[in-house]
Design a protein around this motif. Structure first.
Motif, PDB file in Angstrom:
ATOM      1  N   TRP A   1       7.102  -4.308  -6.262  1.00  0.00           N
ATOM      2  CA  TRP A   1       6.408  -3.070  -5.891  1.00  0.00           C
ATOM      3  C   TRP A   1       6.058  -3.088  -4.403  1.00  0.00           C
ATOM      4  O   TRP A   1       6.251  -2.109  -3.686  1.00  0.00           O
ATOM      5  N   ASN A   2       5.583  -4.215  -3.920  1.00  0.00           N
ATOM      6  CA  ASN A   2       5.246  -4.335  -2.500  1.00  0.00           C
ATOM      7  C   ASN A   2       6.489  -4.317  -1.618  1.00  0.00           C
ATOM      8  O   ASN A   2       6.469  -3.762  -0.520  1.00  0.00           O
TER       9      ASN A   2
ATOM     10  N   LYS B   1       7.329  -0.764  -1.202  1.00  0.00           N
ATOM     11  CA  LYS B   1       6.474  -0.082  -0.221  1.00  0.00           C
ATOM     12  C   LYS B   1       6.974  -0.340   1.197  1.00  0.00           C
ATOM     13  O   LYS B   1       7.016   0.587   2.017  1.00  0.00           O
ATOM     14  N   ILE B   2       7.350  -1.562   1.472  1.00  0.00           N
ATOM     15  CA  ILE B   2       7.854  -1.879   2.814  1.00  0.00           C
ATOM     16  C   ILE B   2       9.158  -1.133   3.067  1.00  0.00           C
ATOM     17  O   ILE B   2       9.339  -0.519   4.130  1.00  0.00           O
TER      18      ILE B   2
ATOM     19  N   GLN C   1      -0.073  -0.147   5.950  1.00  0.00           N
ATOM     20  CA  GLN C   1       0.474  -0.279   4.601  1.00  0.00           C
ATOM     21  C   GLN C   1       1.507  -1.416   4.538  1.00  0.00           C
ATOM     22  O   GLN C   1       1.525  -2.193   3.593  1.00  0.00           O
TER      23      GLN C   1
ATOM     24  N   ALA D   1       1.211  -4.875   2.314  1.00  0.00           N
ATOM     25  CA  ALA D   1       2.272  -5.254   1.375  1.00  0.00           C
ATOM     26  C   ALA D   1       2.839  -6.630   1.727  1.00  0.00           C
ATOM     27  O   ALA D   1       3.071  -7.460   0.843  1.00  0.00           O
TER      28      ALA D   1
ATOM     29  N   ALA E   1       0.464  -9.289   0.659  1.00  0.00           N
ATOM     30  CA  ALA E   1       0.489  -9.472  -0.794  1.00  0.00           C
ATOM     31  C   ALA E   1       1.681 -10.338  -1.193  1.00  0.00           C
ATOM     32  O   ALA E   1       1.556 -11.250  -2.024  1.00  0.00           O
ATOM     33  N   ILE E   2       2.835 -10.066  -0.601  1.00  0.00           N
ATOM     34  CA  ILE E   2       4.040 -10.849  -0.905  1.00  0.00           C
ATOM     35  C   ILE E   2       3.835 -12.304  -0.497  1.00  0.00           C
ATOM     36  O   ILE E   2       4.152 -13.227  -1.254  1.00  0.00           O
TER      37      ILE E   2
END
Length: 153
Positions: free
Chosen positions: A43-44, A47-48, A60, A64, A67-68
């Motif tokens: 999901w992240n 987003k990227i 954003q 992301a 998070a990764i």
């Protein structure tokens, strides 16, 4: 060369420690948790990719990428314990059994992935979309390297 050896060593150590930790989680739950981690990572990554293809929002992308990197460094190797090389209960897995027989190679791939994820987070913090695109591509290559060898279609 030294970075590759260091990453491989780090990956092997992480997998070794992860094996100890995995003894505390049932195989079915290990599969469930690792699938959740990979889904969150995916999901992240999406987003990227959306930011790179559309309007770039540096905050954003940075969130992301962080998070990764967090997942990449979380010790997810613990979720590849004994008995998780096949479907368990309601949990299906696409991991090939060969993964469990090639831990030194898996450790190297895990170290490469972690290094690329950390680099992406570092680059994302600069706000440079072109540099992020390159680092994102490098991260994708590390994902593909593992998928090609150890993940069923």
């Amino acid at each position: 060369m030294k970075k590759s050896i260091a990453r491989a060593t780090l990956g092997i150590v992480a997998l070794s420690l992860a094996t100890i930790a995995s003894a505390q989680v049932k195989p079915e739950d290990q599969i469930k948790f690792r699938k959740a981690g990979y889904s969150f990572m995916s999901w992240n990554m999406g987003k990227i990719k959306s930011n790179l293809e559309g309007t770039y929002d540096a905050a954003q992308v940075t969130a992301a990428a962080n998070a990764i990197a967090g997942i990449a460094n979380s010790g997810m190797g613990a979720l590849f314990g004994a008995g998780t090389d096949k479907d368990v209960g309601s949990q299906k897995t696409r991991v090939k059994p060969e993964l469990f027989q090639n831990m030194p190679e898996v450790g190297k791939l895990a170290g490469d992935f972690s290094g690329a994820a950390n680099n992406l987070a570092k680059v994302a913090a600069t706000g440079d979309a072109a540099a992020v695109k390159t680092a994102f591509g490098d991260l994708g290559k590390t994902c593909k390297a593992c998928h090609d060898k150890f993940r069923e279609e």
